[in-house]
Design a protein around this motif. Structure first.
Motif, PDB file in Angstrom:
ATOM      1  N   GLN A   5       0.823  -1.207   0.000  1.00 40.89           N
ATOM      2  CA  GLN A   5       0.000   0.000   0.000  1.00 40.89           C
ATOM      3  C   GLN A   5       0.860   1.261   0.000  1.00 40.89           C
ATOM      4  O   GLN A   5       0.569   2.224  -0.731  1.00 40.89           O
ATOM      5  CB  GLN A   5      -0.932   0.002   1.218  1.00 40.89           C
ATOM      6  N   GLN A  47      -8.026  -5.488  -0.445  1.00 40.18           N
ATOM      7  CA  GLN A  47      -8.533  -4.235   0.109  1.00 40.18           C
ATOM      8  C   GLN A  47      -7.577  -3.070  -0.127  1.00 40.18           C
ATOM      9  O   GLN A  47      -8.006  -1.911  -0.166  1.00 40.18           O
ATOM     10  CB  GLN A  47      -8.798  -4.403   1.611  1.00 40.18           C
ATOM     11  N   VAL A  48      -6.294  -3.366  -0.297  1.00 37.58           N
ATOM     12  CA  VAL A  48      -5.306  -2.312  -0.532  1.00 37.58           C
ATOM     13  C   VAL A  48      -5.728  -1.412  -1.692  1.00 37.58           C
ATOM     14  O   VAL A  48      -5.674  -0.170  -1.601  1.00 37.58           O
ATOM     15  CB  VAL A  48      -3.920  -2.917  -0.817  1.00 37.58           C
ATOM     16  N   TYR A  49      -6.177  -1.999  -2.775  1.00 36.26           N
ATOM     17  CA  TYR A  49      -6.528  -1.236  -3.976  1.00 36.26           C
ATOM     18  C   TYR A  49      -7.761  -0.369  -3.745  1.00 36.26           C
ATOM     19  O   TYR A  49      -7.809   0.785  -4.181  1.00 36.26           O
ATOM     20  CB  TYR A  49      -6.728  -2.194  -5.151  1.00 36.26           C
ATOM     21  N   HIS A  50      -8.743  -0.916  -3.048  1.00 30.23           N
ATOM     22  CA  HIS A  50      -9.954  -0.144  -2.761  1.00 30.23           C
ATOM     23  C   HIS A  50      -9.648   1.017  -1.806  1.00 30.23           C
ATOM     24  O   HIS A  50     -10.155   2.129  -1.982  1.00 30.23           O
ATOM     25  CB  HIS A  50     -11.021  -1.055  -2.151  1.00 30.23           C
ATOM     26  N   THR A  51      -8.815   0.745  -0.812  1.00 32.49           N
ATOM     27  CA  THR A  51      -8.447   1.798   0.147  1.00 32.49           C
ATOM     28  C   THR A  51      -7.714   2.934  -0.556  1.00 32.49           C
ATOM     29  O   THR A  51      -8.010   4.113  -0.336  1.00 32.49           O
ATOM     30  CB  THR A  51      -7.562   1.203   1.256  1.00 32.49           C
ATOM     31  N   LEU A  52      -6.767   2.593  -1.417  1.00 32.24           N
ATOM     32  CA  LEU A  52      -6.014   3.623  -2.131  1.00 32.24           C
ATOM     33  C   LEU A  52      -6.916   4.416  -3.069  1.00 32.24           C
ATOM     34  O   LEU A  52      -6.778   5.639  -3.177  1.00 32.24           O
ATOM     35  CB  LEU A  52      -4.878   2.980  -2.935  1.00 32.24           C
ATOM     36  N   GLN A 100     -10.011   5.103  -2.706  1.00 25.62           N
ATOM     37  CA  GLN A 100     -10.824   6.019  -1.905  1.00 25.62           C
ATOM     38  C   GLN A 100      -9.992   7.150  -1.319  1.00 25.62           C
ATOM     39  O   GLN A 100     -10.369   8.322  -1.405  1.00 25.62           O
ATOM     40  CB  GLN A 100     -11.521   5.243  -0.786  1.00 25.62           C
ATOM     41  N   GLU A 101      -8.848   6.798  -0.749  1.00 28.63           N
ATOM     42  CA  GLU A 101      -8.020   7.813  -0.082  1.00 28.63           C
ATOM     43  C   GLU A 101      -7.372   8.774  -1.073  1.00 28.63           C
ATOM     44  O   GLU A 101      -7.271   9.976  -0.809  1.00 28.63           O
ATOM     45  CB  GLU A 101      -6.945   7.134   0.763  1.00 28.63           C
ATOM     46  N   LYS A 102      -6.923   8.244  -2.202  1.00 23.48           N
ATOM     47  CA  LYS A 102      -6.207   9.060  -3.182  1.00 23.48           C
ATOM     48  C   LYS A 102      -7.119   9.600  -4.280  1.00 23.48           C
ATOM     49  O   LYS A 102      -6.673  10.381  -5.130  1.00 23.48           O
ATOM     50  CB  LYS A 102      -5.082   8.242  -3.828  1.00 23.48           C
TER      51      LYS A 102
END
Length: 201
Positions: A108, A146-151, A153-155
């Motif tokens: 991540q 989940q790493v890809y979904h989190t990034l 959303q955050e980015k």
């Protein structure tokens, strides 16, 4: 006078087309490097064909290297950005991190840095997500995906949740190693990417 006006008009049209042309940089691993295949059959080559067919003048630079991890991609990204000055960067990395059981927090962090550096260079980013086979354990595979979904959303970047959707785990679409898609699967990979990619061109 008429000929001059026609020449000037043609020159303006060509200049406008040149100005509209962008560069798409793909930084990935063996999936985008068409491992085990003629590179002309890979999904990136099919993307180039699709762009031409639909009237896009964007140039595609495939900077994908078989075996690359997210750390490898991060290390070579600055040189790629400087050399090609892309308008759009597709990040297709992480599969090798997962296959080696590397910490998801490191993946991540590396991808986040690649997103930031791409944006600092003036490029938009499309993140191509990856998933792992279930034999890596539910806890790890879920955290990895989940790493890809989190990034995303955050980015606030565009995301294709799973590049191998409809391909991974399908024996007829995977090479004998069970990891790399066949030539017959490459069109499906392009279709997985295209709906999200096209609005960014």
């Amino acid at each position: 006078m008429r000929m001059w006006l026609m020449s000037a008009g043609l020159g303006l049209m060509l200049a406008a087309q040149s100005a509209a042309a962008g560069t798409v940089l793909i930084v990935g691993d063996s999936i985008s490097a068409a491992f085990g295949l003629d590179t002309r059959a890979g999904w990136v080559a099919l993307l180039e064909q699709r762009l031409k067919q639909q009237g896009f003048s964007d140039k595609v630079v495939n900077a994908s290297i078989t075996g690359d991890t997210s750390a490898n991609g991060l290390a070579r990204l600055p040189a790629q950005l400087a050399a090609h000055k892309p308008d759009l960067v597709l990040l297709e990395l992480g599969g090798n991190d997962g296959l080696r059981g590397m910490p998801v927090a490191q993946l991540q962090q590396n991808l986040a840095s690649m997103i930031d550096r791409s944006r600092e260079a003036g490029a938009e980013v499309l993140l191509l997500g990856m998933q792992l086979p279930p034999n890596y354990g539910a806890r790890y595979t879920q955290a990895f995906a989940q790493v890809y979904h989190t990034l995303a959303q955050e980015k606030k970047v565009a995301l294709v949740p799973f590049l191998l959707e409809g391909v991974g785990g399908v024996p007829t679409l995977m090479q004998a190693d069970g990891v790399h898609p066949t030539a017959g699967a490459q069109g499906k990979l392009l279709e997985n990417v295209w709906p999200t990619l096209k609005p960014l061109l």
